[in-house]
Design a protein around this motif. Structure first.
Motif, PDB file in Angstrom:
ATOM      1  N   SER A 142      -0.214  24.132  47.715  1.00 30.72           N
ATOM      2  CA  SER A 142      -0.585  25.412  48.315  1.00 30.72           C
ATOM      3  C   SER A 142      -1.258  25.189  49.666  1.00 30.72           C
ATOM      4  O   SER A 142      -1.228  26.038  50.535  1.00 30.72           O
ATOM      5  CB  SER A 142      -1.497  26.201  47.381  1.00 30.72           C
ATOM      6  OG  SER A 142      -2.645  25.446  47.093  1.00 30.72           O
ATOM      7  N   HIS A 143      -1.865  24.013  49.834  1.00 27.63           N
ATOM      8  CA  HIS A 143      -2.421  23.658  51.130  1.00 27.63           C
ATOM      9  C   HIS A 143      -1.326  23.721  52.193  1.00 27.63           C
ATOM     10  O   HIS A 143      -1.502  24.262  53.280  1.00 27.63           O
ATOM     11  CB  HIS A 143      -3.015  22.245  51.070  1.00 27.63           C
ATOM     12  CG  HIS A 143      -3.453  21.742  52.401  1.00 27.63           C
ATOM     13  ND1 HIS A 143      -4.538  22.280  53.057  1.00 27.63           N
ATOM     14  CD2 HIS A 143      -2.947  20.782  53.213  1.00 27.63           C
ATOM     15  CE1 HIS A 143      -4.689  21.656  54.214  1.00 27.63           C
ATOM     16  NE2 HIS A 143      -3.742  20.754  54.340  1.00 27.63           N
TER      17      HIS A 143
ATOM     18  N   GLN B  23       1.442  25.470  52.110  1.00 26.50           N
ATOM     19  CA  GLN B  23       1.810  26.856  52.405  1.00 26.50           C
ATOM     20  C   GLN B  23       0.799  27.481  53.363  1.00 26.50           C
ATOM     21  O   GLN B  23       1.167  28.210  54.283  1.00 26.50           O
ATOM     22  CB  GLN B  23       1.888  27.661  51.098  1.00 26.50           C
ATOM     23  CG  GLN B  23       2.347  29.097  51.297  1.00 26.50           C
ATOM     24  CD  GLN B  23       3.752  29.187  51.868  1.00 26.50           C
ATOM     25  OE1 GLN B  23       4.666  28.541  51.384  1.00 26.50           O
ATOM     26  NE2 GLN B  23       3.920  29.953  52.950  1.00 26.50           N
ATOM     27  N   GLU B  24      -0.468  27.156  53.166  1.00 30.22           N
ATOM     28  CA  GLU B  24      -1.513  27.678  54.044  1.00 30.22           C
ATOM     29  C   GLU B  24      -1.297  27.214  55.488  1.00 30.22           C
ATOM     30  O   GLU B  24      -1.489  27.981  56.429  1.00 30.22           O
ATOM     31  CB  GLU B  24      -2.880  27.217  53.506  1.00 30.22           C
ATOM     32  CG  GLU B  24      -4.081  27.862  54.147  1.00 30.22           C
ATOM     33  CD  GLU B  24      -4.130  29.384  54.008  1.00 30.22           C
ATOM     34  OE1 GLU B  24      -4.775  30.012  54.859  1.00 30.22           O
ATOM     35  OE2 GLU B  24      -3.507  29.927  53.078  1.00 30.22           O
ATOM     36  N   ASP B  25      -0.857  25.946  55.644  1.00 26.56           N
ATOM     37  CA  ASP B  25      -0.564  25.415  56.983  1.00 26.56           C
ATOM     38  C   ASP B  25       0.551  26.214  57.661  1.00 26.56           C
ATOM     39  O   ASP B  25       0.476  26.542  58.844  1.00 26.56           O
ATOM     40  CB  ASP B  25      -0.117  23.949  56.884  1.00 26.56           C
ATOM     41  CG  ASP B  25      -1.264  23.032  56.480  1.00 26.56           C
ATOM     42  OD1 ASP B  25      -2.425  23.477  56.554  1.00 26.56           O
ATOM     43  OD2 ASP B  25      -0.990  21.884  56.090  1.00 26.56           O
TER      44      ASP B  25
ATOM     45  N   ASN C  99       1.485  29.280  56.991  1.00 26.76           N
ATOM     46  CA  ASN C  99       0.957  30.610  57.320  1.00 26.76           C
ATOM     47  C   ASN C  99       0.206  30.584  58.644  1.00 26.76           C
ATOM     48  O   ASN C  99       0.410  31.441  59.505  1.00 26.76           O
ATOM     49  CB  ASN C  99      -0.002  31.088  56.206  1.00 26.76           C
ATOM     50  CG  ASN C  99       0.733  31.440  54.928  1.00 26.76           C
ATOM     51  OD1 ASN C  99       1.958  31.562  54.910  1.00 26.76           O
ATOM     52  ND2 ASN C  99      -0.012  31.598  53.854  1.00 26.76           N
ATOM     53  N   LYS C 100      -0.648  29.571  58.806  1.00 33.53           N
ATOM     54  CA  LYS C 100      -1.460  29.488  60.029  1.00 33.53           C
ATOM     55  C   LYS C 100      -0.576  29.268  61.261  1.00 33.53           C
ATOM     56  O   LYS C 100      -0.814  29.844  62.316  1.00 33.53           O
ATOM     57  CB  LYS C 100      -2.489  28.359  59.912  1.00 33.53           C
ATOM     58  CG  LYS C 100      -3.698  28.803  59.101  1.00 33.53           C
ATOM     59  CD  LYS C 100      -4.744  27.697  59.048  1.00 33.53           C
ATOM     60  CE  LYS C 100      -5.841  28.063  58.040  1.00 33.53           C
ATOM     61  NZ  LYS C 100      -6.327  26.903  57.307  1.00 33.53           N
TER      62      LYS C 100
ATOM     63  N   ARG D 165       1.013  32.438  62.231  1.00 33.17           N
ATOM     64  CA  ARG D 165       0.063  33.303  62.927  1.00 33.17           C
ATOM     65  C   ARG D 165      -0.174  32.819  64.356  1.00 33.17           C
ATOM     66  O   ARG D 165      -0.078  33.586  65.317  1.00 33.17           O
ATOM     67  CB  ARG D 165      -1.267  33.324  62.168  1.00 33.17           C
ATOM     68  CG  ARG D 165      -2.305  34.234  62.796  1.00 33.17           C
ATOM     69  CD  ARG D 165      -3.683  33.944  62.243  1.00 33.17           C
ATOM     70  NE  ARG D 165      -4.067  32.552  62.494  1.00 33.17           N
ATOM     71  CZ  ARG D 165      -5.116  31.934  61.946  1.00 33.17           C
ATOM     72  NH1 ARG D 165      -5.877  32.599  61.084  1.00 33.17           N
ATOM     73  NH2 ARG D 165      -5.396  30.671  62.227  1.00 33.17           N
TER      74      ARG D 165
ATOM     75  N   ARG E 280       8.589  32.480  48.426  1.00 32.12           N
ATOM     76  CA  ARG E 280       7.308  32.685  49.118  1.00 32.12           C
ATOM     77  C   ARG E 280       7.422  33.480  50.423  1.00 32.12           C
ATOM     78  O   ARG E 280       6.486  33.517  51.224  1.00 32.12           O
ATOM     79  CB  ARG E 280       6.610  31.348  49.420  1.00 32.12           C
ATOM     80  CG  ARG E 280       6.386  30.569  48.148  1.00 32.12           C
ATOM     81  CD  ARG E 280       5.348  29.511  48.348  1.00 32.12           C
ATOM     82  NE  ARG E 280       5.392  28.584  47.223  1.00 32.12           N
ATOM     83  CZ  ARG E 280       4.731  27.456  47.169  1.00 32.12           C
ATOM     84  NH1 ARG E 280       3.954  27.095  48.177  1.00 32.12           N
ATOM     85  NH2 ARG E 280       4.820  26.669  46.115  1.00 32.12           N
TER      86      ARG E 280
ATOM     87  N   GLU F 246       4.906  36.187  50.396  1.00 30.81           N
ATOM     88  CA  GLU F 246       3.535  35.690  50.629  1.00 30.81           C
ATOM     89  C   GLU F 246       3.269  35.540  52.121  1.00 30.81           C
ATOM     90  O   GLU F 246       2.202  35.892  52.625  1.00 30.81           O
ATOM     91  CB  GLU F 246       3.339  34.325  49.957  1.00 30.81           C
ATOM     92  CG  GLU F 246       3.172  34.409  48.461  1.00 30.81           C
ATOM     93  CD  GLU F 246       3.024  33.025  47.842  1.00 30.81           C
ATOM     94  OE1 GLU F 246       2.105  32.284  48.218  1.00 30.81           O
ATOM     95  OE2 GLU F 246       3.858  32.687  46.986  1.00 30.81           O
ATOM     96  N   GLU F 247       4.277  34.994  52.830  1.00 31.45           N
ATOM     97  CA  GLU F 247       4.119  34.831  54.275  1.00 31.45           C
ATOM     98  C   GLU F 247       4.044  36.194  54.964  1.00 31.45           C
ATOM     99  O   GLU F 247       3.250  36.391  55.890  1.00 31.45           O
ATOM    100  CB  GLU F 247       5.267  33.982  54.830  1.00 31.45           C
ATOM    101  CG  GLU F 247       5.225  32.552  54.283  1.00 31.45           C
ATOM    102  CD  GLU F 247       6.350  31.652  54.798  1.00 31.45           C
ATOM    103  OE1 GLU F 247       7.074  32.043  55.728  1.00 31.45           O
ATOM    104  OE2 GLU F 247       6.493  30.541  54.246  1.00 31.45           O
TER     105      GLU F 247
ATOM    106  N   TYR G 252       0.620  37.658  54.453  1.00 31.32           N
ATOM    107  CA  TYR G 252      -0.339  36.975  55.329  1.00 31.32           C
ATOM    108  C   TYR G 252      -0.319  37.610  56.730  1.00 31.32           C
ATOM    109  O   TYR G 252      -1.357  37.890  57.328  1.00 31.32           O
ATOM    110  CB  TYR G 252       0.007  35.489  55.391  1.00 31.32           C
ATOM    111  CG  TYR G 252      -0.950  34.628  56.179  1.00 31.32           C
ATOM    112  CD1 TYR G 252      -2.000  33.961  55.555  1.00 31.32           C
ATOM    113  CD2 TYR G 252      -0.797  34.473  57.552  1.00 31.32           C
ATOM    114  CE1 TYR G 252      -2.870  33.161  56.277  1.00 31.32           C
ATOM    115  CE2 TYR G 252      -1.664  33.678  58.284  1.00 31.32           C
ATOM    116  CZ  TYR G 252      -2.698  33.020  57.644  1.00 31.32           C
ATOM    117  OH  TYR G 252      -3.563  32.228  58.359  1.00 31.32           O
TER     118      TYR G 252
END
Lengths: 219, 219
Positions: free
Chosen positions: A39-40, A42-44, A46-47, A50, A72, A75-76, A79
């Motif tokens: 999940s880390h 996926q967070e990358d 997302n960032k 952005r 996902r 999810e994106e 975000y």
């Protein structure tokens, strides 16, 4: 949209041919290297979405498989929504639909089934729920299920599926490397298989002998 | 393939723009007029496919929706197989996948569901089986279900679905006439609706407030 993109963030399973349509100055970033389960990671992504979204006009997130089917994509999108970054989602041809088709297996057939389900074989570990194996129709398409295929088969048989239910494992579906292995639920666990593959469970596998137009042509 | 076709047999729901890519001399035949339920009609299409297939080089059967998802594509392919007429099936973007997406509803979401099912709301009358309402996951996409929506809702509630389960009726999905009506299972029967519409059942309808990028833009 690929032609217009200033930035493209692309997955492992994306056809590289698609990238050749991009502008010369387009920034192309591969975001498919790390483990899918993290999940880390996926967070990358997302960032990055952005950050590039704030600096550039058109940022394309190019996903393999299907963004809204265990991909996902939503999810994106959430975000971005939460950060006020406008987005659109453009559907492609879903691998869940095209892989069985290219293997000669219809998802439905009037005299065979009126319902079928899609499920993920790779559930998030931090989830508060899981698949209810007793609440599934008799025809299934399973994505990301190769690693857990023995447990999946056990769960289905325990829920009442006949162990002799035909199963097809479609590897590299729709590509020139497509290869389908047919087995049944009782042997799925020990049948050699590797990702990326889609697993089809149900008697429509039997149409394959007649409707396989693609692998016959490849061979 | 449309560019190369000598003959195109096309459905009611096919975008007319697609036909404009055909050759000048291409024979274009509309086969979508009569009632979808009539098996006689399907037999006529099969025969036309065979007749044109025997006389012409490339015959395209252009279907709306999705040929292998309650679309009788596999029936037509079987008909050709049995008569020794070679065929290929080319997937498009399935309406079952794209309509919810364009309405802002993901088919799956990691924290919400790991499975979903597609079903037809218009089962063949001469079938020896029907949908087992007790064997469905909690997220559903129903095609051709408008006419029978009251009975479908009743069956689902009887099978244990909460009457307050959110429902979206997506009319003319992905077109400039797209219009989504949100209700719940208890009110689905009396909610005004007409085909062509896709019905989505499940809590992912609630993402629509945030992920609806398309109708917001249209309005």
């Amino acid at each position: 949209m690929i032609k217009k993109a200033d930035v493209i963030l692309y997955d492992k399973l994306v056809s590289k041919d698609l990238l050749s349509y991009s502008k010369k100055e387009c920034i192309k970033i591969y975001v498919g290297k790390k483990s899918e389960g993290s999940s880390h990671f996926q967070e990358d992504i997302n960032k990055e979405l952005r950050d590039y979204g704030e600096k550039h006009n058109i940022v394309v997130r190019l996903k393999g498989g299907d963004p809204y089917i265990f991909g996902r994509g939503a999810e994106e999108a959430m975000y971005l929504y939460e950060r006020g970054i406008p987005f659109e989602v453009i559907p492609g041809i879903s691998s869940t639909v095209s892989c069985p088709m290219y293997s000669g297996i219809p998802l439905s057939y009037r005299e065979s089934n009126s319902a079928f389900a899609f499920l993920t074989g790779h559930e998030a570990e931090d989830k508060s729920f899981s698949i209810n194996w007793n609440k599934l129709p008799d025809t299934l398409v399973i994505v990301m299920g190769i690693k857990n295929r023995a447990a999946i088969a056990q769960n289905l048989i325990k829920a009442g599926f006949n162990p002799k239910t035909p199963v097809a494992i479609i590897k590299n579906g729709t590509t020139l490397l497509q290869e389908t292995t047919v087995c049944d639920l009782s042997t799925l666990g020990e049948t050699p298989a590797e990702p990326p593959s889609v697993i089809f469970v149900g008697k429509n596998v039997l149409f394959r002998d007649k409707l396989d137009f693609f692998e016959k042509k490849l061979s």
